[in-house]
Design an enzyme around this catalytic site. Structure first.
Site, PDB file in Angstrom:
ATOM      1  N   ARG A 199      -9.986 -14.021   1.608  1.00 60.96           N
ATOM      2  CA  ARG A 199      -8.350 -13.499   2.987  1.00 60.96           C
ATOM      3  C   ARG A 199      -8.868 -13.197   3.616  1.00 60.96           C
ATOM      4  O   ARG A 199      -9.568 -12.131   3.839  1.00 60.96           O
ATOM      5  CB  ARG A 199      -7.941 -12.163   1.605  1.00 60.96           C
ATOM      6  CG  ARG A 199      -6.570 -12.490   3.129  1.00 60.96           C
ATOM      7  CD  ARG A 199      -5.996 -11.340   1.860  1.00 60.96           C
ATOM      8  NE  ARG A 199      -5.949 -10.485   1.461  1.00 60.96           N
ATOM      9  CZ  ARG A 199      -5.118  -8.853   1.138  1.00 60.96           C
ATOM     10  NH1 ARG A 199      -4.441  -9.022   1.343  1.00 60.96           N
ATOM     11  NH2 ARG A 199      -5.332  -7.974   1.038  1.00 60.96           N
ATOM     12  N   ASP A 224      -5.334   0.674   0.655  1.00 62.80           N
ATOM     13  CA  ASP A 224      -6.072  -0.744   1.862  1.00 62.80           C
ATOM     14  C   ASP A 224      -5.218  -0.010   3.353  1.00 62.80           C
ATOM     15  O   ASP A 224      -4.350   0.595   2.675  1.00 62.80           O
ATOM     16  CB  ASP A 224      -6.102  -1.822   1.351  1.00 62.80           C
ATOM     17  CG  ASP A 224      -4.912  -2.103   0.969  1.00 62.80           C
ATOM     18  OD1 ASP A 224      -3.646  -1.589   1.023  1.00 62.80           O
ATOM     19  OD2 ASP A 224      -4.821  -3.271   0.809  1.00 62.80           O
TER      20      ASP A 224
END
Length: 542
Positions: free
Chosen positions: A166, A455
Site C-alpha cells: 500500500r 493507525d
C-alpha cells in the site's frame, strides 16, 4: 517545465544505511518519469477534491453520478484474479520495519498488506529502509534479532503470505526527493521504487512460487478519475519496464464517502488491473465527518466506538461493496479487526477474541471473500469464520449480495446509527488522538493503545469528531456540557497529566508531547478544518 530535457533529480533526505541500493540512478530516473508524466493530473485531481467538497457543503448531499449511469448498468467484469490472489480469506496488515516483515510473512495469513501509508510514520528512514526490507525478504536474506536476543527468520517460501503493497495516497508529497525542484508524489515514490526493484524479481519468482506478483492496495481514493490516474500509471510503468499489460493487480480501499458512490466506476477504470475492493471502515467514518462536517445535526457522528458495522448506514455501505464486487468478478475484502490479544490478561484476551470472531463471522456470512487482522494471533480466529462459509472454495463470488439496490439515502443515513455523544467518547478521542500523534511524530505508525492497534485512520476520526462536535455545539448526553474548544483544551491538559504520571517525568520529557499538543490542537480546534492531520504533521518529521 521543459519535458524534453533530462530531469534534475535531487535526493534531500538524511543518510540511511544502504539507501544507495534503493535510490539507484535508474530507480530515480524511473520515479522522475512517473512524476513528469502524471504530476499535472495529480494536481488537477486534488483541485477537483476541493471543488467537490465545496459542492457537498453547498448542497448538503451526495448522489450517484448521472454521467456514469451506463457503466453501472453495463454488463462487464474485471480481469480474472491471478492464482496468488484467488484465496484472500485472511489478510494481515502492518508497516515494513524488519521485524514486522518477518512476522507478517510468517503469520499464516494468505496476504500481507505491506503498508507505507497509515501504519507507517513517513520518515525518510522508514520509507527507504522499508523498501530495502522488502527486497531482502524477496531475496530470502532477511532476519532480525531483538535487543533481548530473540531471533526472527522467514519460514520456507511456500508458507509465506503474498505481499500486497500500500503506497501513500495522492494527497501526500515526498519532500526528500525532488524532480526539477518539485517534491514528487508520495504515492508515486512508494509505488515507483517498489515496482522498479521488484516487478521483474517477483515475476521470476513466480515461475517456482505462484504467490508472487506486483500487487497493490490503493488508499484514500475519492473518485473514479483518481482510479483512472492509477490505471494510467500502471500502464506506463509496465510499458517502461517491458512487463505485460495487466500484470499489476490493485485492490482499492473504499474508505471515502465519495468513492462509495463510485464503486462500479472505480472497478471499471481499473478493470485490466483490478483485484477487488476493501471496506476501510475507520477512514470511511473520517471521510463522512470531513465531507459533511457543516451539513447539520443529521450528519453528527456519535462516539466512534458505538458505530459498528451493523449501524444502518455502515451496513448499507458493506452490502453495496459486496454486491458491486461480485457482480464484476472482483474480491470483496472486509475491514480491520484492530483488537490486540493480551497474553497477560485472560479476560481482556477472551473479550477481544470474541469481538473479532463475531465481526469475521458476520463478514463471511454477508458475502465477503476475506478480511483484515492487525495481529498474528487473530489469523486463526478470522480464518475459522471464513472457513466455515467458504470450505475449500477460495472465495464466494457466486454470492450475489443484496437483491435490493442500496440507495443514496441509506448510505447517508448517519442519524439512523443511533448512539450519542458522551463525555467518555470525547475523552477517548482526546486520549487516542494524543497518544497516537506522539508515537507518529516519534516514527511509529502502528501503535497499541488501550488494547487496540491504532493507525492514522483512528487518529483522524478522533480529531475530526472533536472538530465536528465543537462546530455543531454538541451537548454531551451524560453530563449536559457543551463541547467547546476550552473544554477540549482542559481534557487535553488532563490527559497529558495522566500520561506523565504513567510514564514518569523523565520519559515524558524525552517525548514529543509539546509538539503533539500543538499538532493535535491545530487539527482538532482550528477554525479551518485541516484535510489530513498528516499534512501539517509531515513538516515535523525527519
Amino acid at each position: 517545465m521543459a519535458t524534453d530535457q533530462a530531469p534534475v533529480v535531487t535526493v534531500a533526505g538524511p543518510r540511511v544505511p544502504r539507501a544507495e541500493e534503493v535510490l539507484t540512478e535508474e530507480a530515480r530516473a524511473f520515479v522522475a518519469g512517473l512524476h513528469r508524466a502524471f504530476e499535472p493530473r495529480r494536481q488537477e485531481l486534488l483541485a477537483g477534491r476541493r471543488w467537490r467538497r465545496a459542492e457537498i457543503a453547498r448542497t448538503g448531499s451526495l448522489d450517484f453520478l448521472p454521467e456514469t449511469a451506463d457503466i453501472r448498468a453495463g454488463d462487464w467484469t474485471v480481469a480474472p484474479a491471478p492464482r496468488a490472489l484467488q484465496d484472500r480469506r485472511v489478510e494481515i496488515t502492518g508497516p515494513t520495519d524488519r521485524k514486522m516483515v518477518i512476522n507478517a510473512l510468517n503469520s499464516g495469513a494468505e496476504v500481507w498488506l505491506a503498508d507505507f501509508e497509515d501504519a507507517t510514520s513517513p520518515t525518510w528512514e522508514a520509507l527507504v529502509s522499508g523498501q530495502l526490507n522488502l527486497i531482502d525478504a524477496f531475496e530470502g536474506r532477511i532476519d532480525f534479532t531483538s535487543p533481548q536476543g530473540k531471533e526472527y527468520k522467514l519460514l520456507p517460501a511456500g508458507q509465506l503470505a503474498t505481499v500486497v503493497v500500500r503506497p501513500r495516497g495522492w494527497h501526500l508529497d515526498e519532500r526528500h526527493l525532488l524532480v526539477d525542484g518539485t517534491p514528487v508524489s508520495g504515492a508515486l515514490f512508494d509505488f515507483g521504487l517498489y515496482f522498479f526493484h521488484n516487478a521483474r524479481r517477483l515475476l521470476a519468482k513466480g515461475e517456482t512460487d505462484p504467490n508472487s506478483g506486483p500487487y497493490f492496495y490503493l488508499p484514500k481514493t475519492e473518485s473514479h478519475l483518481e482510479a483512472r490516474l492509477w490505471n494510467d500509471v500502471f500502464t506506463h510503468a509496465q510499458r517502461e519496464l517491458g512487463i505485460p499489460h495487466g500484470t499489476i493487480r490493485a485492490t482499492v480501499l473504499i474508505e471515502t464517502i465519495t468513492a462509495a458512490f463510485e464503486m462500479d466506476e472505480i472497478l471499471y477504470e481499473l478493470r485490466d488491473h483490478a483485484a477487488g475492493l476493501n471496506a476501510g471502515r475507520w477512514d470511511y467514518l473520517f471521510s463522512i465527518v470531513k465531507n459533511f462536517r457543516d451539513a447539520g445535526e443529521h450528519f453528527i457522528l456519535p462516539d466512534r466506538n458505538t458505530v459498528g458495522m451493523t449501524s444502518p448506514f455502515m451496513a448499507a455501505y458493506t452490502r453495496l461493496l459486496v454486491r458491486t464486487c461480485h457482480r464484476r468478478g472482483a474480491h470483496a475484502i472486509g475491514g480491520m479487526a484492530a483488537f490486540i490479544p493480551s497474553r497477560k490478561d485472560p479476560e481482556v484476551n477472551a473479550a477481544a477474541l470474541e469481538k473479532v470472531k463475531a465481526d469475521k463471522d458476520r463478514e463471511a456470512a454477508g458475502g465477503f471473500d476475506g478480511s483484515w487482522v492487525a495481529h498474528p494471533d487473530l489469523v486463526p480466529v478470522a480464518r475459522a469464520g471464513f472457513d466455515a462459509v467458504l470450505g475449500e472454495r477460495p472465495h464466494q463470488k457466486d454470492h450475489p449480495g443484496t437483491e435490493q439496490p442500496v440507495t443514496a439515502e441509506q448510505l447517508l443515513d448517519i442519524a439512523g446509527a443511533g448512539g450519542s455523544c458522551t463525555a467518555a467518547g470525547l475523552r477517548n478521542a482526546v486520549a487516542v488522538g494524543l497518544r497516537y500523534c506522539e508515537a507518529w511524530l516519534g516514527g511509529l505508525g502502528a501503535v497499541a493503545i488501550f488494547n487496540m492497534m491504532e493507525d492514522a485512520a483512528t487518529a483522524e476520526i478522533s480529531r475530526s469528531q472533536i472538530w465536528q462536535w465543537i462546530r455543531n455545539g454538541v451537548v454531551l448526553a451524560d453530563t449536559g456540557e457543551k463541547v467547546t474548544a476550552d473544554l477540549t483544551r482542559r481534557l487535553i491538559s488532563e490527559e497529558l497529566d495522566t500520561i506523565r504520571a504513567e510514564m514518569g517525568n523523565e520519559a515524558f520529557a524525552a517525548g514529543r508531547w509539546t509538539e503533539t499538543r500543538e499538532l493535535f490542537e491545530q487539527v482538532a480546534l482550528a477554525e479551518e478544518f485541516v484535510d489530513f492531520l498528516t499534512l501539517p504533521g509531515y513538516a515535523l518529521l525527519d
